[in-house]
Design a protein around this motif. Structure first.
Motif, PDB file in Angstrom:
ATOM      1  N   UNK A  61       0.833  -1.208   0.000  1.00 10.50           N
ATOM      2  CA  UNK A  61       0.000   0.000   0.000  1.00 10.50           C
ATOM      3  C   UNK A  61       0.868   1.259   0.000  1.00 10.50           C
ATOM      4  N   UNK A  62       1.950   1.254   0.780  1.00  9.01           N
ATOM      5  CA  UNK A  62       2.847   2.420   0.829  1.00  9.01           C
ATOM      6  C   UNK A  62       3.494   2.640  -0.543  1.00  9.01           C
ATOM      7  N   UNK A  63       3.969   1.568  -1.146  1.00 11.58           N
ATOM      8  CA  UNK A  63       4.612   1.689  -2.453  1.00 11.58           C
ATOM      9  C   UNK A  63       3.620   2.158  -3.514  1.00 11.58           C
ATOM     10  N   UNK A  64       2.392   1.664  -3.456  1.00  8.85           N
ATOM     11  CA  UNK A  64       1.383   2.068  -4.430  1.00  8.85           C
ATOM     12  C   UNK A  64       1.050   3.550  -4.291  1.00  8.85           C
ATOM     13  N   UNK A  65       1.085   4.050  -3.060  1.00  6.17           N
ATOM     14  CA  UNK A  65       0.765   5.459  -2.835  1.00  6.17           C
ATOM     15  C   UNK A  65       1.927   6.372  -3.208  1.00  6.17           C
ATOM     16  N   UNK A  66       3.148   5.951  -2.895  1.00  3.18           N
ATOM     17  CA  UNK A  66       4.316   6.822  -3.089  1.00  3.18           C
ATOM     18  C   UNK A  66       4.992   6.632  -4.443  1.00  3.18           C
ATOM     19  N   UNK A  67       4.853   5.465  -5.034  1.00  5.75           N
ATOM     20  CA  UNK A  67       5.418   5.148  -6.336  1.00  5.75           C
ATOM     21  C   UNK A  67       6.904   5.502  -6.465  1.00  5.75           C
ATOM     22  N   UNK A  68       7.759   4.903  -5.647  1.00  9.32           N
ATOM     23  CA  UNK A  68       9.195   5.180  -5.780  1.00  9.32           C
ATOM     24  C   UNK A  68       9.741   4.637  -7.091  1.00  9.32           C
ATOM     25  N   UNK A  69      10.843   5.231  -7.544  1.00 12.50           N
ATOM     26  CA  UNK A  69      11.514   4.736  -8.746  1.00 12.50           C
ATOM     27  C   UNK A  69      12.176   3.393  -8.483  1.00 12.50           C
ATOM     28  N   UNK A  70      12.537   3.142  -7.220  1.00  7.19           N
ATOM     29  CA  UNK A  70      13.196   1.885  -6.868  1.00  7.19           C
ATOM     30  C   UNK A  70      13.141   1.686  -5.361  1.00  7.19           C
ATOM     31  N   UNK A  71      13.319   0.440  -4.962  1.00  9.41           N
ATOM     32  CA  UNK A  71      13.471   0.077  -3.551  1.00  9.41           C
ATOM     33  C   UNK A  71      14.832  -0.582  -3.393  1.00  9.41           C
ATOM     34  N   UNK A  72      15.613  -0.088  -2.444  1.00  3.40           N
ATOM     35  CA  UNK A  72      16.888  -0.723  -2.120  1.00  3.40           C
ATOM     36  C   UNK A  72      16.760  -1.342  -0.737  1.00  3.40           C
ATOM     37  N   UNK A  73      16.795  -2.658  -0.706  1.00  7.44           N
ATOM     38  CA  UNK A  73      16.709  -3.388   0.553  1.00  7.44           C
ATOM     39  C   UNK A  73      18.110  -3.490   1.135  1.00  7.44           C
ATOM     40  N   UNK A  74      18.405  -2.610   2.092  1.00  5.74           N
ATOM     41  CA  UNK A  74      19.711  -2.603   2.753  1.00  5.74           C
ATOM     42  C   UNK A  74      19.569  -3.004   4.212  1.00  5.74           C
ATOM     43  N   UNK A 235      28.016  -2.987  -1.933  1.00  7.38           N
ATOM     44  CA  UNK A 235      28.336  -1.736  -1.253  1.00  7.38           C
ATOM     45  C   UNK A 235      27.532  -0.587  -1.859  1.00  7.38           C
ATOM     46  N   UNK A 236      27.468   0.547  -1.160  1.00  8.16           N
ATOM     47  CA  UNK A 236      26.653   1.673  -1.636  1.00  8.16           C
ATOM     48  C   UNK A 236      27.050   2.197  -3.005  1.00  8.16           C
ATOM     49  N   UNK A 237      28.331   2.187  -3.347  1.00 13.46           N
ATOM     50  CA  UNK A 237      28.751   2.701  -4.650  1.00 13.46           C
ATOM     51  C   UNK A 237      28.165   1.860  -5.781  1.00 13.46           C
ATOM     52  N   UNK A 238      28.103   0.557  -5.574  1.00 13.70           N
ATOM     53  CA  UNK A 238      27.488  -0.318  -6.580  1.00 13.70           C
ATOM     54  C   UNK A 238      25.987  -0.065  -6.664  1.00 13.70           C
ATOM     55  N   UNK A 239      25.375   0.224  -5.512  1.00 19.86           N
ATOM     56  CA  UNK A 239      23.943   0.544  -5.514  1.00 19.86           C
ATOM     57  C   UNK A 239      23.677   1.825  -6.296  1.00 19.86           C
ATOM     58  N   UNK A 240      24.553   2.813  -6.143  1.00 19.64           N
ATOM     59  CA  UNK A 240      24.410   4.059  -6.895  1.00 19.64           C
ATOM     60  C   UNK A 240      24.498   3.816  -8.395  1.00 19.64           C
ATOM     61  N   UNK A 241      25.426   2.971  -8.791  1.00 23.19           N
ATOM     62  CA  UNK A 241      25.570   2.658 -10.208  1.00 23.19           C
ATOM     63  C   UNK A 241      24.322   1.976 -10.746  1.00 23.19           C
ATOM     64  N   UNK A 242      23.754   1.075  -9.950  1.00 22.92           N
ATOM     65  CA  UNK A 242      22.521   0.383 -10.359  1.00 22.92           C
ATOM     66  C   UNK A 242      21.375   1.374 -10.499  1.00 22.92           C
ATOM     67  N   UNK A 243      21.252   2.287  -9.548  1.00 27.54           N
ATOM     68  CA  UNK A 243      20.187   3.282  -9.622  1.00 27.54           C
ATOM     69  C   UNK A 243      20.368   4.195 -10.838  1.00 27.54           C
ATOM     70  N   UNK A 244      21.606   4.539 -11.124  1.00 33.29           N
ATOM     71  CA  UNK A 244      21.872   5.425 -12.261  1.00 33.29           C
ATOM     72  C   UNK A 244      21.500   4.762 -13.581  1.00 33.29           C
ATOM     73  N   UNK A 245      21.532   3.436 -13.596  1.00 31.78           N
ATOM     74  CA  UNK A 245      21.232   2.714 -14.817  1.00 31.78           C
ATOM     75  C   UNK A 245      19.749   2.457 -15.054  1.00 31.78           C
ATOM     76  N   UNK A 246      18.903   2.872 -14.112  1.00 34.61           N
ATOM     77  CA  UNK A 246      17.475   2.661 -14.294  1.00 34.61           C
ATOM     78  C   UNK A 246      16.953   3.575 -15.407  1.00 34.61           C
ATOM     79  N   UNK A 247      15.993   3.091 -16.159  1.00 35.80           N
ATOM     80  CA  UNK A 247      15.438   3.884 -17.233  1.00 35.80           C
ATOM     81  C   UNK A 247      14.618   5.061 -16.742  1.00 35.80           C
TER      82      UNK A 247
END
Length: 247
Positions: A61-74, A235-247
């Motif tokens: 329900x939270x995701x449907x309301x907020x519609x994030x571009x991505x979820x990072x499970x850390x 690590x966070x730097x790899x997460x940043x790279x993954x996020x940057x690659x999202x369409x």
């Protein structure tokens, strides 16, 4: 176009590092969610929400309301529910999900490790390795290990208090990171001859492994729980790279 929202499921140093990095990047907005199990969490960059979502239904329900571009499970490597809830909720809504999971510690030739599946298995074998155990598995696992009292001397260390401990059980309330020197002093102070730890990985908890290695003390390591399928980085730097690659 507004900033792209990232939900970080946090509670780890890696989550905090990713939040700091995203806070400095234009075009991104991050919300870090903490489960609320730790009473005094450290500072978090960006927005913060505390408390559970209410299972898969609440998270969806939270995701449907907020519609994030991505979820990072850390979340912590030993989080047993949230990784699966996140996988299910993100799949239902088509939201990209990434697991940010720190690597396990690497075994050295001097290490005397015994790897077990869970706390119950650790309890069964611990008396074979010593008389005084330092337990660094958190307050939630304490009731399982208390079965060993008074057959073994137990030293429990946790961030949170542990109420109603039996007489003779030592509780050390402390928050990492620790130094190898401080860990060595703790082992010596209580005459610890076996260490119990989760296979958490990370720099903050590695000092106890180094201290046990230096003193030749066996370490009983609880194995990590299984993880859902999907992309994962270390690590966070790899997460940043993954996020940057999202369409």
């Amino acid at each position: 176009m507004g900033a792209r929202l990232v939900l970080i499921l946090g509670g780890t140093a890696e989550a905090a590092g990713l939040a700091r990095a995203l806070a400095d990047r234009p075009g991104w907005r991050n919300v870090t969610s903490l489960a609320g199990r730790t009473s005094a969490p450290g500072p978090v960059a960006g927005e913060l929400r505390q408390g559970g979502f209410g299972g898969v239904t609440g998270l969806t329900a939270w995701l449907a309301a907020e519609r994030p571009a991505a979820v990072v499970d850390a979340t912590h490597p030993f989080a047993r529910q949230m990784p699966w809830h996140a996988a299910e909720a993100c799949a239902a809504l088509g939201i990209p999900r990434l697991r940010l999971l720190r690597p396990s510690w690497q075994r050295a030739t001097e290490d005397r490790w015994v790897e077990v599946a869970d706390a119950a298995e650790a309890v069964r074998i611990l008396p074979n390795f010593g008389k005084t155990a330092l337990l660094t598995t958190g307050h939630e696992a304490a009731p399982t290990f208390l079965q060993l009292h008074p057959r073994m001397r137990l030293v429990l260390r946790s961030i949170e208090p542990i109420p109603d401990l039996p007489l003779g059980v030592v509780h050390v309330q402390a928050r990492p990171p620790f130094t190898p020197e401080a860990e060595a002093a703790l082992l010596a102070r209580y005459g610890v001859d076996v260490l119990v730890s989760k296979a958490s990985g990370g720099a903050a908890g590695h000092a106890k492994i180094l201290a046990a290695r230096a003193q030749g003390i066996p370490v009983v390591l609880l194995a990590r729980p299984p993880q859902p399928d999907g992309p994962a980085v270390a690590d966070p730097s790899e997460a940043l790279s993954w996020l940057s690659g999202l369409g």
